[in-house]
Design a protein around this motif. Sequence first.
Motif, short mmCIF file in Angstrom:
data_model
loop_
_atom_site.label_atom_id
_atom_site.label_comp_id
_atom_site.label_asym_id
_atom_site.label_seq_id
_atom_site.Cartn_x
_atom_site.Cartn_y
_atom_site.Cartn_z
N PHE A 287 -10.57 3.33 -12.52
CA PHE A 287 -10.15 3.97 -11.28
C PHE A 287 -10.25 3.00 -10.12
CE2 PHE A 287 -11.26 7.50 -13.98
CZ PHE A 287 -10.27 8.43 -13.70
N GLN A 288 -9.22 3.03 -9.27
CA GLN A 288 -9.23 2.18 -8.07
C GLN A 288 -10.46 2.49 -7.22
OE1 GLN A 288 -5.69 2.58 -5.74
NE2 GLN A 288 -6.40 1.18 -4.16
N ILE A 289 -10.69 3.77 -6.99
CA ILE A 289 -11.94 4.19 -6.32
C ILE A 289 -12.91 4.47 -7.44
CG2 ILE A 289 -13.00 5.92 -4.84
CD1 ILE A 289 -10.02 6.31 -3.77
N ASN B 8 0.84 -1.21 0.00
CA ASN B 8 0.00 0.00 0.00
C ASN B 8 0.86 1.24 0.00
OD1 ASN B 8 -2.00 -2.00 1.82
ND2 ASN B 8 -2.92 -0.80 0.20
N GLY B 9 0.47 2.20 -0.82
CA GLY B 9 1.21 3.45 -0.86
C GLY B 9 2.51 3.38 -1.64
N ALA B 10 2.73 2.30 -2.37
CA ALA B 10 3.99 2.12 -3.09
C ALA B 10 4.11 3.06 -4.28
CB ALA B 10 4.12 0.68 -3.56
N GLY B 11 2.97 3.53 -4.77
CA GLY B 11 3.00 4.44 -5.91
C GLY B 11 2.40 3.86 -7.18
N LYS B 12 1.67 2.78 -7.04
CA LYS B 12 1.12 2.10 -8.22
C LYS B 12 0.09 2.98 -8.93
CE LYS B 12 -0.38 -1.31 -5.64
NZ LYS B 12 0.05 -0.84 -4.31
N SER B 13 -0.88 3.46 -8.16
CA SER B 13 -1.92 4.30 -8.78
C SER B 13 -1.32 5.58 -9.33
CB SER B 13 -3.01 4.64 -7.77
OG SER B 13 -3.64 3.46 -7.33
N THR B 14 -0.29 6.10 -8.64
CA THR B 14 0.34 7.32 -9.13
C THR B 14 0.99 7.06 -10.49
OG1 THR B 14 0.75 7.97 -6.85
CG2 THR B 14 1.99 9.12 -8.55
N ALA B 15 1.61 5.89 -10.64
CA ALA B 15 2.20 5.55 -11.93
C ALA B 15 1.13 5.54 -13.02
CB ALA B 15 2.87 4.18 -11.85
N1 LIG Z 1 -2.52 13.71 -5.32
C1 LIG Z 1 -1.64 13.40 -4.36
N2 LIG Z 1 -1.09 14.37 -3.61
C2 LIG Z 1 -0.18 14.07 -2.65
N3 LIG Z 1 0.23 12.82 -2.37
C3 LIG Z 1 -0.27 11.81 -3.09
C4 LIG Z 1 -1.24 12.05 -4.12
N4 LIG Z 1 -1.55 10.86 -4.68
C5 LIG Z 1 -0.84 9.93 -4.02
N5 LIG Z 1 -0.05 10.49 -3.07
C6 LIG Z 1 0.88 9.79 -2.21
O1 LIG Z 1 1.76 9.05 -3.02
C7 LIG Z 1 2.05 7.79 -2.47
C8 LIG Z 1 1.66 6.69 -3.45
O2 LIG Z 1 0.25 6.62 -3.52
P1 LIG Z 1 -0.50 5.66 -4.53
O3 LIG Z 1 -1.94 5.95 -4.42
O4 LIG Z 1 0.12 5.76 -5.86
O5 LIG Z 1 -0.19 4.24 -3.89
P2 LIG Z 1 -0.69 2.82 -4.35
O6 LIG Z 1 0.52 2.01 -4.61
O7 LIG Z 1 -1.68 2.92 -5.42
O8 LIG Z 1 -1.36 2.28 -3.01
P3 LIG Z 1 -2.67 1.38 -2.79
O9 LIG Z 1 -2.25 -0.03 -2.90
O10 LIG Z 1 -3.08 1.70 -1.39
O11 LIG Z 1 -3.67 1.79 -3.79
C9 LIG Z 1 1.28 7.71 -1.16
O12 LIG Z 1 2.16 8.06 -0.12
C10 LIG Z 1 0.19 8.76 -1.31
O13 LIG Z 1 -0.15 9.29 -0.07
#
Ligand SMILES: Nc1ncnc2c1ncn2[C@@H]1O[C@H](COP(=O)(O)OP(=O)(O)OP(=O)(O)O)[C@@H](O)[C@H]1O
Lengths: 337, 241
Positions: B84-86, B38-45
């Motif tokens: 979208f994840q959500i 969780n929070g690894a940055g997958k959705s951000t990628a």
């Molecule tokens: N719009 C944003 N503004 C600031 N920080 C963000 C934003 N989006 C994500 N983050 C941060 O970037 C990091 C990666 O978040 P991300 O959602 O990409 O994780 P994830 O791998 O998809 O996690 P999960 O498995 O919980 O979905 C987290 O620390 C999150 O808090």
Amino acid sequence: MTHQNIKKFSLALVGIIAFVLPLVLRSPTYLHILVLLYFYAYLTTSWNLVGGFAGVLPLGHAAFVGIGAYTSTILFLQYGISPWIGMIVGSILATIVGVLIGLPTLKMRGAYFALATIAFSEGVRVMIENIDFLGPFKLNGPRGLLIPPLNTGLANFLFVGKEPYYYIILIMLIMALAFTYFISRSKLGYYLNAGGEEPEAAMALGVNVARAKLIAMAMSCFLTALAGTFYAQFTLYIHPRSIISLDLSFEIAFIALIGGRGSIAGPVLGALLLRPVSDFSRIYFGATLPGLHLVIFGVVLVLVMIYQPRGLQEPLTRAFNKLLDRFAVKTTMEDKK
Amino acid sequence: MKILEVNALVKDFGGLRAIDTLDLVIEQGQILGLIGPNGAGKSTAFNCIAGVYPPSKGDIIFSGKKINGWKPWNLCKNGLARTFQIVKPFSSKSVLYNVMVGSFVNTDKKDVAEEKALKVLNSLHFEDKKDIKAGNLTIADRKRLEIARALATEPKLLLLDEVMAGLRPAEIDELVQIIQNLRDSGITIFLIEHIMRAIMALSDRIVVIHFGKKIAEGIPEKVASDENVIKAYLGDEYVVS
Ligand SMILES: Nc1ncnc2c1ncn2[C@@H]1O[C@H](COP(=O)(O)OP(=O)(O)OP(=O)(O)O)[C@@H](O)[C@H]1O
Ligand SMILES: [Mg+2]
């Protein structure tokens, strides 16, 4: 009879009643009230294109009514140009202004957009109040413009009785409703609804949300300004406080929210419900409690938002459909006999 | 042929580095899995690739074109769709309406869009729910709606962000089957998923990220036994050497 047919039939019936009403209802007072009712229904329908479908809340549409009214009136008084032509010029002008305002503001979220439109419309009003001459054009500041009722006739958009005005605004309303119906079922309608409800999802599905909203804004401003000319020709007197007032902008929003924003019938239902309140409170309490209608609207709005957040069109449509069901069942059984 | 290439991608949110010099390649027709805690940055990628955020540094190349700074709707028109994840349904509208928003990408005509949407709904065994309001759907159906809408845009590359989270095992199996069918129909798939059974079964290759950095990459069996991966998921203290 199928549901569809009954619906078409009832719609036609309402249309026919609206057209023959002036033949029965000879009182000018009632005609006047009806003209204003259609006028507000028309304005709200135009507003609905951006305020309903696109999911933003414009609260400065009176400015576009004003632009329409002033443009056609100045062209008519100073240059003798028919208000019918002035009407189109005013609408084009309003569209350009609307797009210029929309470009920076439509990206704003919720309340900020609403506030920006209020500020814009108040700005226009204050400006006109303080300008007697804008270049060659006589705006006449806070005193406004008076249209002398000479040379009546269709070409000059001037009539002695109220009936011609009644039919003009009725036809304008029907056309605006047909236009909204058409838009709501088009690609643009889908894009506006999607962008209004979940902009991020819409964008991911190929929707340029900002562009769709801007197109809606342009169309809404064009239609709104047409009504401005109508209002000027109907009342023969316009001044900044009568036509570019927040009262007017707010009343449009009240009608839309209470009737049902984003639906086609909503603005008409809203006007049907609220205009009489507005008129009668003005007639009976105008002297003692001015502005009472806005208080009543506020209370009604709160109640509607609590119990029917999608406006009164929803329960009413549901009730109508239930009625249809019963009716349709009965007639099909009779058909079988 | 490479359909997507991510080169040294960096995404910063203020002081937080959510993606740290990430490299990725997806070959046409493949399924690439992306996993990480969780929070690894997958959705951000995903958000960077889909045009929601412009990258802070690095390049994203899709179908041979550099797409840094492209808008989501233009990417979609060019064949990149995402979920979208959500989930974000247009709640007040019917399932069919939701899907038609997607299918309007390639047409201006309502009946063409409707036909296309119905086809997609059929292929997902979803047509019986087409008149239900999206807001009234179960979570499983909402996830399916996300996929349906994205598919209606006729993508070449589909990004799926945890479409199986919260589903029952039977529903997961069905979705695995659906994703396999999509790949067979020629769509390249980039998949984020926490459900290991599914991602192991589906992926041709898997990339693992942790704190925005890639820590492992390879075929599913290799990744599953990778020491770094186990550490990342379970913490150092659990590693038995
Ligand atoms: N719009 C944003 N503004 C600031 N920080 C963000 C934003 N989006 C994500 N983050 C941060 O970037 C990091 C990666 O978040 P991300 O959602 O990409 O994780 P994830 O791998 O998809 O996690 P999960 O498995 O919980 O979905 C987290 O620390 C999150 O808090
Ligand atoms: Mg995520």
